[in-house]
Scaffold this active site. Structure first.
Site, PDB file in Angstrom:
ATOM      1  N   LYS A   1       2.095  -7.479   1.901  1.00 26.36           N
ATOM      2  CA  LYS A   1       2.965  -7.228   0.739  1.00 26.36           C
ATOM      3  C   LYS A   1       3.651  -8.521   0.309  1.00 26.36           C
ATOM      4  O   LYS A   1       3.737  -8.835  -0.874  1.00 26.36           O
ATOM      5  CB  LYS A   1       4.014  -6.159   1.098  1.00 26.36           C
ATOM      6  CG  LYS A   1       3.407  -4.763   1.255  1.00 26.36           C
ATOM      7  CD  LYS A   1       4.398  -3.782   1.888  1.00 26.36           C
ATOM      8  CE  LYS A   1       3.709  -2.451   2.166  1.00 26.36           C
ATOM      9  NZ  LYS A   1       4.542  -1.523   2.939  1.00 26.36           N
TER      10      LYS A   1
ATOM     11  N   GLN B   1      10.339  -1.137   5.666  1.00 26.25           N
ATOM     12  CA  GLN B   1       9.047  -0.798   6.267  1.00 26.25           C
ATOM     13  C   GLN B   1       9.239   0.264   7.351  1.00 26.25           C
ATOM     14  O   GLN B   1      10.076   0.115   8.237  1.00 26.25           O
ATOM     15  CB  GLN B   1       8.415  -2.066   6.871  1.00 26.25           C
ATOM     16  CG  GLN B   1       7.028  -1.853   7.433  1.00 26.25           C
ATOM     17  CD  GLN B   1       6.000  -1.489   6.359  1.00 26.25           C
ATOM     18  OE1 GLN B   1       5.966  -2.053   5.278  1.00 26.25           O
ATOM     19  NE2 GLN B   1       5.147  -0.514   6.672  1.00 26.25           N
TER      20      GLN B   1
ATOM     21  N   ASP C   1       9.913   1.881  -3.420  1.00 28.21           N
ATOM     22  CA  ASP C   1       8.990   2.665  -2.591  1.00 28.21           C
ATOM     23  C   ASP C   1       9.028   4.140  -2.990  1.00 28.21           C
ATOM     24  O   ASP C   1       8.159   4.915  -2.617  1.00 28.21           O
ATOM     25  CB  ASP C   1       9.393   2.544  -1.107  1.00 28.21           C
ATOM     26  CG  ASP C   1       8.312   1.898  -0.270  1.00 28.21           C
ATOM     27  OD1 ASP C   1       7.188   1.725  -0.793  1.00 28.21           O
ATOM     28  OD2 ASP C   1       8.581   1.577   0.898  1.00 28.21           O
TER      29      ASP C   1
END
Ligand code: NAP
Length: 309
Positions: free
Chosen positions: A54, A98, A124
Protein backbone atom coordinates in the site's frame (compact mmCIF):
# COMPACT_ATOMS: atom_id res chain seq x y z
CA UNK A 1 -13.95 -22.86 -23.62
CA UNK A 2 -11.87 -21.82 -20.59
CA UNK A 3 -12.94 -18.75 -18.67
CA UNK A 4 -11.75 -15.28 -19.54
CA UNK A 5 -9.23 -14.33 -16.86
CA UNK A 6 -9.87 -10.83 -15.52
CA UNK A 7 -6.57 -9.00 -15.13
CA UNK A 8 -6.77 -7.16 -11.80
CA UNK A 9 -3.31 -5.65 -12.18
CA UNK A 10 -4.17 -3.99 -15.49
CA UNK A 11 -7.49 -2.63 -14.16
CA UNK A 12 -5.78 -1.38 -11.02
CA UNK A 13 -3.27 0.50 -13.20
CA UNK A 14 -6.12 2.07 -15.21
CA UNK A 15 -7.73 3.30 -11.99
CA UNK A 16 -4.46 4.75 -10.76
CA UNK A 17 -3.82 6.41 -14.14
CA UNK A 18 -7.28 8.00 -13.93
CA UNK A 19 -6.41 9.35 -10.48
CA UNK A 20 -3.27 11.18 -11.66
CA UNK A 21 -4.99 14.43 -12.77
CA UNK A 22 -7.07 14.49 -9.58
CA UNK A 23 -3.94 14.10 -7.48
CA UNK A 24 -2.36 16.99 -9.40
CA UNK A 25 -5.46 19.11 -8.79
CA UNK A 26 -5.41 18.37 -5.03
CA UNK A 27 -1.73 19.27 -4.96
CA UNK A 28 -2.52 22.62 -6.55
CA UNK A 29 -5.45 23.46 -4.29
CA UNK A 30 -4.03 22.23 -0.96
CA UNK A 31 -0.44 23.05 -1.77
CA UNK A 32 0.47 19.47 -0.86
CA UNK A 33 -0.27 16.00 -2.23
CA UNK A 34 -3.05 13.81 -0.77
CA UNK A 35 -1.87 12.38 2.57
CA UNK A 36 -2.47 8.85 3.82
CA UNK A 37 -1.61 7.68 7.34
CA UNK A 38 -1.10 3.94 7.80
CA UNK A 39 -1.12 2.60 11.36
CA UNK A 40 0.62 -0.74 11.75
CA UNK A 41 0.66 -2.45 15.14
CA UNK A 42 2.77 -5.52 15.87
CA UNK A 43 4.72 -7.81 13.58
CA UNK A 44 2.25 -9.99 11.72
CA UNK A 45 4.29 -10.85 8.58
CA UNK A 46 1.31 -10.75 6.19
CA UNK A 47 0.29 -7.31 7.52
CA UNK A 48 3.82 -6.03 6.90
CA UNK A 49 3.64 -7.22 3.28
CA UNK A 50 0.19 -5.61 2.76
CA UNK A 51 1.38 -2.33 4.28
CA UNK A 52 4.54 -2.31 2.17
CA UNK A 53 2.44 -2.76 -0.99
CA UNK A 54 0.00 0.00 0.00
CA UNK A 55 2.81 2.35 0.93
CA UNK A 56 4.68 1.79 -2.32
CA UNK A 57 1.57 2.19 -4.49
CA UNK A 58 0.57 5.39 -2.68
CA UNK A 59 4.04 6.88 -3.03
CA UNK A 60 4.29 5.81 -6.68
CA UNK A 61 0.94 7.55 -7.25
CA UNK A 62 2.35 10.82 -5.87
CA UNK A 63 0.79 10.76 -2.40
CA UNK A 64 2.51 11.30 0.92
CA UNK A 65 2.33 8.37 3.33
CA UNK A 66 2.93 8.63 7.06
CA UNK A 67 3.65 5.20 8.48
CA UNK A 68 2.86 4.98 12.20
CA UNK A 69 4.30 1.77 13.62
CA UNK A 70 3.65 0.48 17.11
CA UNK A 71 5.16 -2.62 18.76
CA UNK A 72 3.08 -5.75 19.35
CA UNK A 73 3.08 -4.84 23.05
CA UNK A 74 1.25 -1.53 22.37
CA UNK A 75 -1.98 -0.99 24.27
CA UNK A 76 -5.35 -0.10 22.83
CA UNK A 77 -5.04 3.36 24.41
CA UNK A 78 -1.70 3.94 22.68
CA UNK A 79 -3.19 2.89 19.36
CA UNK A 80 -6.22 5.15 19.87
CA UNK A 81 -3.87 8.04 20.67
CA UNK A 82 -2.15 7.59 17.30
CA UNK A 83 -5.53 7.57 15.55
CA UNK A 84 -6.52 10.77 17.38
CA UNK A 85 -3.27 12.41 16.29
CA UNK A 86 -4.00 11.46 12.67
CA UNK A 87 -7.59 12.72 13.02
CA UNK A 88 -6.27 16.10 14.16
CA UNK A 89 -3.51 16.40 11.54
CA UNK A 90 -4.14 18.89 8.73
CA UNK A 91 -1.78 16.89 6.48
CA UNK A 92 -3.65 13.59 6.72
CA UNK A 93 -6.64 13.03 4.43
CA UNK A 94 -7.05 9.29 4.95
CA UNK A 95 -6.34 6.90 7.81
CA UNK A 96 -5.90 3.16 7.51
CA UNK A 97 -5.36 0.92 10.53
CA UNK A 98 -4.01 -2.41 9.33
CA UNK A 99 -5.85 -5.36 10.81
CA UNK A 100 -5.57 -7.75 12.53
CA UNK A 101 -4.51 -5.95 15.69
CA UNK A 102 -2.53 -8.03 18.22
CA UNK A 103 -4.86 -10.46 20.02
CA UNK A 104 -3.60 -9.19 23.40
CA UNK A 105 -5.49 -5.94 22.73
CA UNK A 106 -8.78 -7.73 23.17
CA UNK A 107 -11.42 -9.16 20.88
CA UNK A 108 -13.17 -5.89 20.03
CA UNK A 109 -10.05 -3.71 19.79
CA UNK A 110 -10.35 -3.36 16.00
CA UNK A 111 -13.94 -2.19 16.34
CA UNK A 112 -12.96 0.43 18.93
CA UNK A 113 -10.13 1.67 16.75
CA UNK A 114 -12.34 1.87 13.64
CA UNK A 115 -14.96 3.70 15.73
CA UNK A 116 -12.34 6.34 16.59
CA UNK A 117 -11.40 7.21 12.99
CA UNK A 118 -12.79 10.54 11.76
CA UNK A 119 -15.50 9.48 9.24
CA UNK A 120 -14.14 12.10 6.79
CA UNK A 121 -10.79 10.26 6.83
CA UNK A 122 -12.14 6.70 6.95
CA UNK A 123 -10.72 5.61 3.59
CA UNK A 124 -11.00 1.91 4.53
CA UNK A 125 -14.73 2.39 5.10
CA UNK A 126 -14.84 0.28 8.28
CA UNK A 127 -16.31 2.82 10.73
CA UNK A 128 -19.98 2.47 11.73
CA UNK A 129 -20.71 5.84 10.11
CA UNK A 130 -19.29 4.63 6.79
CA UNK A 131 -21.19 1.33 7.11
CA UNK A 132 -24.41 3.26 7.77
CA UNK A 133 -23.86 5.56 4.81
CA UNK A 134 -23.26 2.53 2.59
CA UNK A 135 -26.41 0.83 3.87
CA UNK A 136 -28.47 3.93 3.07
CA UNK A 137 -26.70 4.53 -0.22
CA UNK A 138 -25.45 7.94 0.91
CA UNK A 139 -22.10 9.44 -0.14
CA UNK A 140 -19.24 8.03 1.92
CA UNK A 141 -16.35 5.61 1.76
CA UNK A 142 -17.17 2.02 0.82
CA UNK A 143 -14.71 -0.69 1.91
CA UNK A 144 -11.98 -0.98 -0.70
CA UNK A 145 -12.23 -4.69 -1.60
CA UNK A 146 -15.93 -4.80 -2.53
CA UNK A 147 -15.74 -1.32 -4.09
CA UNK A 148 -12.82 -2.58 -6.19
CA UNK A 149 -14.84 -5.58 -7.32
CA UNK A 150 -17.66 -3.32 -8.58
CA UNK A 151 -15.08 -1.20 -10.42
CA UNK A 152 -13.55 -4.38 -11.88
CA UNK A 153 -16.92 -5.64 -13.12
CA UNK A 154 -17.74 -2.26 -14.68
CA UNK A 155 -14.39 -1.92 -16.38
CA UNK A 156 -14.65 -5.51 -17.68
CA UNK A 157 -18.07 -4.85 -19.24
CA UNK A 158 -19.83 -7.33 -16.95
CA UNK A 159 -23.47 -6.41 -16.34
CA UNK A 160 -24.61 -6.27 -12.71
CA UNK A 161 -28.18 -5.03 -13.07
CA UNK A 162 -30.66 -7.87 -12.95
CA UNK A 163 -27.94 -10.47 -12.39
CA UNK A 164 -28.44 -13.21 -9.84
CA UNK A 165 -25.49 -12.62 -7.47
CA UNK A 166 -24.34 -14.95 -4.70
CA UNK A 167 -21.79 -13.76 -2.15
CA UNK A 168 -20.17 -16.48 -0.03
CA UNK A 169 -19.00 -14.85 3.22
CA UNK A 170 -20.66 -12.26 5.45
CA UNK A 171 -17.77 -10.37 7.05
CA UNK A 172 -18.13 -6.64 7.77
CA UNK A 173 -15.19 -5.83 5.52
CA UNK A 174 -16.00 -7.93 2.45
CA UNK A 175 -19.15 -10.06 2.31
CA UNK A 176 -21.76 -7.66 3.75
CA UNK A 177 -20.61 -4.49 1.94
CA UNK A 178 -20.22 -6.55 -1.25
CA UNK A 179 -23.85 -7.64 -0.99
CA UNK A 180 -24.95 -4.06 -0.36
CA UNK A 181 -23.01 -2.64 -3.31
CA UNK A 182 -24.41 -5.32 -5.64
CA UNK A 183 -27.91 -4.64 -4.35
CA UNK A 184 -27.47 -0.91 -4.99
CA UNK A 185 -26.56 -1.81 -8.56
CA UNK A 186 -29.80 -3.79 -8.91
CA UNK A 187 -28.46 -7.32 -8.70
CA UNK A 188 -30.62 -9.90 -6.91
CA UNK A 189 -28.35 -10.88 -4.05
CA UNK A 190 -28.04 -13.96 -1.84
CA UNK A 191 -25.50 -14.00 1.00
CA UNK A 192 -24.17 -17.40 2.07
CA UNK A 193 -22.14 -18.39 5.13
CA UNK A 194 -21.03 -21.41 7.11
CA UNK A 195 -24.60 -22.37 8.04
CA UNK A 196 -26.01 -22.18 4.52
CA UNK A 197 -27.73 -25.43 3.61
CA UNK A 198 -26.63 -27.06 0.33
CA UNK A 199 -24.17 -24.30 -0.57
CA UNK A 200 -23.22 -25.78 -3.99
CA UNK A 201 -26.87 -25.68 -5.10
CA UNK A 202 -27.34 -22.06 -3.96
CA UNK A 203 -24.01 -20.98 -5.49
CA UNK A 204 -24.92 -22.63 -8.81
CA UNK A 205 -27.84 -20.21 -9.14
CA UNK A 206 -25.38 -17.33 -9.51
CA UNK A 207 -24.64 -15.44 -12.70
CA UNK A 208 -22.13 -13.62 -10.52
CA UNK A 209 -20.43 -15.55 -7.71
CA UNK A 210 -18.18 -13.79 -5.17
CA UNK A 211 -16.14 -16.02 -2.85
CA UNK A 212 -14.88 -14.31 0.33
CA UNK A 213 -14.41 -17.25 2.66
CA UNK A 214 -10.75 -17.66 3.58
CA UNK A 215 -10.53 -21.36 2.62
CA UNK A 216 -8.05 -22.42 -0.02
CA UNK A 217 -9.62 -23.82 -3.20
CA UNK A 218 -12.99 -24.27 -1.49
CA UNK A 219 -15.21 -23.28 -4.44
CA UNK A 220 -15.14 -26.03 -7.03
CA UNK A 221 -16.91 -26.64 -10.34
CA UNK A 222 -19.80 -28.11 -8.31
CA UNK A 223 -20.54 -24.55 -7.07
CA UNK A 224 -20.46 -22.84 -10.46
CA UNK A 225 -23.04 -22.52 -13.20
CA UNK A 226 -21.68 -22.80 -16.70
CA UNK A 227 -20.66 -19.33 -17.95
CA UNK A 228 -20.91 -17.61 -14.53
CA UNK A 229 -18.57 -14.80 -13.54
CA UNK A 230 -16.52 -15.88 -10.51
CA UNK A 231 -14.73 -13.33 -8.31
CA UNK A 232 -12.17 -14.79 -5.92
CA UNK A 233 -11.46 -12.59 -2.89
CA UNK A 234 -9.60 -15.27 -0.91
CA UNK A 235 -5.93 -14.94 -0.09
CA UNK A 236 -4.73 -18.11 1.57
CA UNK A 237 -1.16 -19.22 2.12
CA UNK A 238 -0.90 -22.97 1.58
CA UNK A 239 2.02 -24.78 3.20
CA UNK A 240 0.70 -28.35 3.13
CA UNK A 241 2.01 -30.45 0.21
CA UNK A 242 -1.18 -32.50 -0.27
CA UNK A 243 -3.30 -29.33 -0.26
CA UNK A 244 -0.95 -27.69 -2.79
CA UNK A 245 -1.27 -30.77 -5.04
CA UNK A 246 -5.08 -30.76 -4.76
CA UNK A 247 -5.30 -27.12 -5.77
CA UNK A 248 -2.44 -26.78 -8.23
CA UNK A 249 -2.56 -30.14 -10.07
CA UNK A 250 -3.39 -28.36 -13.34
CA UNK A 251 -0.92 -25.50 -12.73
CA UNK A 252 2.54 -27.05 -12.93
CA UNK A 253 4.38 -23.70 -12.84
CA UNK A 254 2.70 -22.60 -9.62
CA UNK A 255 3.14 -26.05 -8.12
CA UNK A 256 6.85 -25.85 -8.91
CA UNK A 257 6.87 -22.50 -7.10
CA UNK A 258 5.37 -24.20 -4.05
CA UNK A 259 8.04 -26.89 -4.18
CA UNK A 260 10.78 -24.28 -4.33
CA UNK A 261 9.42 -22.01 -1.60
CA UNK A 262 7.40 -24.37 0.59
CA UNK A 263 4.33 -22.14 0.40
CA UNK A 264 2.06 -20.59 -2.19
CA UNK A 265 -0.73 -18.00 -2.21
CA UNK A 266 -4.07 -19.32 -3.50
CA UNK A 267 -7.63 -18.09 -3.58
CA UNK A 268 -10.91 -19.51 -2.29
CA UNK A 269 -11.72 -20.74 -5.80
CA UNK A 270 -10.18 -23.91 -7.21
CA UNK A 271 -8.36 -23.09 -10.49
CA UNK A 272 -10.31 -25.87 -12.30
CA UNK A 273 -13.37 -23.60 -12.05
CA UNK A 274 -11.91 -21.92 -15.16
CA UNK A 275 -13.34 -24.86 -17.14
CA UNK A 276 -16.90 -23.99 -16.08
CA UNK A 277 -16.93 -20.23 -15.47
CA UNK A 278 -17.33 -17.64 -18.23
CA UNK A 279 -14.91 -15.25 -16.54
CA UNK A 280 -12.92 -15.35 -13.31
CA UNK A 281 -10.28 -13.51 -11.34
CA UNK A 282 -6.89 -15.10 -10.62
CA UNK A 283 -5.06 -15.19 -7.29
CA UNK A 284 -2.66 -13.47 -7.15
CA UNK A 285 -3.31 -10.63 -9.61
CA UNK A 286 -7.09 -10.39 -9.32
CA UNK A 287 -8.96 -8.66 -6.52
CA UNK A 288 -5.85 -7.80 -4.44
CA UNK A 289 -4.52 -5.02 -6.72
CA UNK A 290 -8.05 -3.56 -6.93
CA UNK A 291 -8.23 -3.25 -3.15
CA UNK A 292 -5.10 -1.11 -3.16
CA UNK A 293 -6.31 0.96 -6.14
CA UNK A 294 -9.56 1.74 -4.31
CA UNK A 295 -7.63 2.77 -1.21
CA UNK A 296 -5.87 5.30 -3.43
CA UNK A 297 -9.20 6.38 -4.95
CA UNK A 298 -10.80 6.85 -1.52
CA UNK A 299 -7.80 8.84 -0.28
CA UNK A 300 -7.90 11.13 -3.31
CA UNK A 301 -11.64 11.60 -2.77
CA UNK A 302 -11.08 12.46 0.90
CA UNK A 303 -8.43 15.01 -0.12
CA UNK A 304 -10.71 16.39 -2.85
CA UNK A 305 -13.50 16.94 -0.33
CA UNK A 306 -11.06 18.65 2.04
CA UNK A 307 -9.81 20.90 -0.78
CA UNK A 308 -13.39 21.79 -1.69
CA UNK A 309 -14.41 22.57 1.92
P1 NAP B 1 -13.81 -13.76 7.55
O1 NAP B 1 -14.10 -12.54 8.35
O2 NAP B 1 -13.10 -14.91 8.17
O3 NAP B 1 -15.20 -14.29 6.96
C1 NAP B 1 -15.26 -15.49 6.26
C2 NAP B 1 -16.70 -15.77 5.89
O4 NAP B 1 -16.72 -17.02 5.20
C3 NAP B 1 -17.63 -15.89 7.10
O5 NAP B 1 -18.83 -15.19 6.86
C4 NAP B 1 -17.88 -17.39 7.19
O6 NAP B 1 -19.18 -17.74 7.63
C5 NAP B 1 -17.74 -17.83 5.74
N1 NAP B 1 -17.38 -19.23 5.69
C6 NAP B 1 -16.37 -19.86 6.34
N2 NAP B 1 -16.39 -21.18 6.08
C7 NAP B 1 -17.45 -21.38 5.26
C8 NAP B 1 -18.01 -22.53 4.68
N3 NAP B 1 -17.49 -23.75 4.87
N4 NAP B 1 -19.10 -22.39 3.91
C9 NAP B 1 -19.65 -21.17 3.70
N5 NAP B 1 -19.16 -20.04 4.24
C10 NAP B 1 -18.08 -20.15 5.02
O7 NAP B 1 -12.97 -13.41 6.24
P2 NAP B 1 -12.85 -12.05 5.38
O8 NAP B 1 -12.11 -11.02 6.14
O9 NAP B 1 -14.16 -11.70 4.78
O10 NAP B 1 -11.87 -12.56 4.23
C11 NAP B 1 -12.21 -13.63 3.38
C12 NAP B 1 -11.02 -13.97 2.51
O11 NAP B 1 -10.74 -12.83 1.70
C13 NAP B 1 -9.73 -14.27 3.26
O12 NAP B 1 -8.99 -15.23 2.52
C14 NAP B 1 -8.99 -12.94 3.24
O13 NAP B 1 -7.59 -13.10 3.34
C15 NAP B 1 -9.37 -12.44 1.89
N6 NAP B 1 -9.31 -11.00 1.72
C16 NAP B 1 -8.72 -10.55 0.59
C17 NAP B 1 -8.65 -9.21 0.33
C18 NAP B 1 -8.03 -8.76 -0.95
O14 NAP B 1 -7.68 -7.60 -1.07
N7 NAP B 1 -7.89 -9.64 -1.93
C19 NAP B 1 -9.20 -8.29 1.23
C20 NAP B 1 -9.84 -8.77 2.37
C21 NAP B 1 -9.90 -10.14 2.60
P3 NAP B 1 -19.70 -17.46 9.13
O15 NAP B 1 -20.00 -15.99 9.18
O16 NAP B 1 -20.90 -18.30 9.26
O17 NAP B 1 -18.57 -17.85 10.04
Amino acid sequence: MPARIIDGRAISQQIRDDLAPRIASVRERLDRPPGLAIVLVGDDPASHVYVRNKLKTAEDSGMVVTLETLPGSATLEETLAVVERCNASGDVDGILVQSPLPTAMGSNAAQQVFDAIDPGKDVDGFSPISAGHLMQRRPGFAPCTPAGIIEMLDRSGIAIEGARAVVIGRSDIVGKPMAMLLLHRNATVTVCHSRTRDLPRVAREADLLVAAIGRAGFVTQAHVKSGAVVIDVGMNRVTDAAEARRILASQPKRHALFERRGSVLVGDVHPDVAETAGAMTPVPGGVGPLTIAMLMANTVRAADLRAAA
